[in-house]
Write a protein that holds these residues in place. Structure first.
Motif, PDB file in Angstrom:
ATOM      1  N   TYR A 157       0.816  -1.213   0.000  1.00 53.08           N
ATOM      2  CA  TYR A 157       0.000   0.000   0.000  1.00 53.08           C
ATOM      3  C   TYR A 157       0.847   1.259   0.000  1.00 53.08           C
ATOM      4  O   TYR A 157       1.936   1.300   0.557  1.00 53.08           O
ATOM      5  N   TYR A 214      -3.726   3.001  -2.170  1.00 48.56           N
ATOM      6  CA  TYR A 214      -3.569   2.375  -3.479  1.00 48.56           C
ATOM      7  C   TYR A 214      -2.346   1.468  -3.491  1.00 48.56           C
ATOM      8  O   TYR A 214      -1.478   1.543  -2.625  1.00 48.56           O
ATOM      9  N   ILE A 261      -2.277   1.118 -11.389  1.00 46.28           N
ATOM     10  CA  ILE A 261      -2.510   1.647 -10.047  1.00 46.28           C
ATOM     11  C   ILE A 261      -3.904   1.216  -9.624  1.00 46.28           C
ATOM     12  O   ILE A 261      -4.889   1.534 -10.286  1.00 46.28           O
ATOM     13  N   GLU A 262      -3.968   0.462  -8.532  1.00 44.92           N
ATOM     14  CA  GLU A 262      -5.253   0.006  -8.006  1.00 44.92           C
ATOM     15  C   GLU A 262      -5.619   0.856  -6.795  1.00 44.92           C
ATOM     16  O   GLU A 262      -4.932   0.824  -5.776  1.00 44.92           O
ATOM     17  N   ILE A 263      -6.699   1.613  -6.918  1.00 44.05           N
ATOM     18  CA  ILE A 263      -7.213   2.379  -5.789  1.00 44.05           C
ATOM     19  C   ILE A 263      -8.064   1.416  -4.969  1.00 44.05           C
ATOM     20  O   ILE A 263      -9.040   0.860  -5.470  1.00 44.05           O
ATOM     21  N   HIS A 264      -7.682   1.205  -3.715  1.00 43.50           N
ATOM     22  CA  HIS A 264      -8.411   0.250  -2.881  1.00 43.50           C
ATOM     23  C   HIS A 264      -9.476   0.909  -2.022  1.00 43.50           C
ATOM     24  O   HIS A 264     -10.579   0.384  -1.915  1.00 43.50           O
ATOM     25  N   VAL A 274      -6.200   8.248   0.414  1.00 44.23           N
ATOM     26  CA  VAL A 274      -6.428   7.387  -0.748  1.00 44.23           C
ATOM     27  C   VAL A 274      -5.406   6.256  -0.666  1.00 44.23           C
ATOM     28  O   VAL A 274      -4.201   6.493  -0.769  1.00 44.23           O
TER      29      VAL A 274
END
Length: 75
Positions: free
Chosen positions: A38, A50, A57-60, A48
């Motif tokens: 993260y 990610y 890029i994965e925004i979690h 934010v």
């Protein structure tokens, strides 16, 4: 509402910045989150969370800074 439009604009700016500099966000203090890959970017009072996977890029999650984000992320 106006506040949502402002947040959306700031979020779009963040995405553009992350596209160029994916490791722009800071590493979390929590070791488990760090080991999971993260990173954290901040937009006003929101965090934010990610992960960078190769060129993706994965925004979690987007969580208000006053919330217990560790509990929310680790559930």
């Amino acid at each position: 509402p106006r506040a949502a439009e402002k947040f959306e604009s700031k979020f779009d700016n963040l995405l553009e910045r992350l596209e160029r500099f994916p490791f722009h966000g800071k590493l979390p203090n929590d070791e488990t989150l760090r080991l999971d890959g993260y990173r954290i970017a901040i937009i006003d009072k929101y965090l934010v969370f990610y992960i960078v996977k190769k060129r993706i890029i994965e925004i979690h999650r987007i969580i208000h800074g006053a919330r217990d984000y560790l509990r929310l992320l680790m559930g």
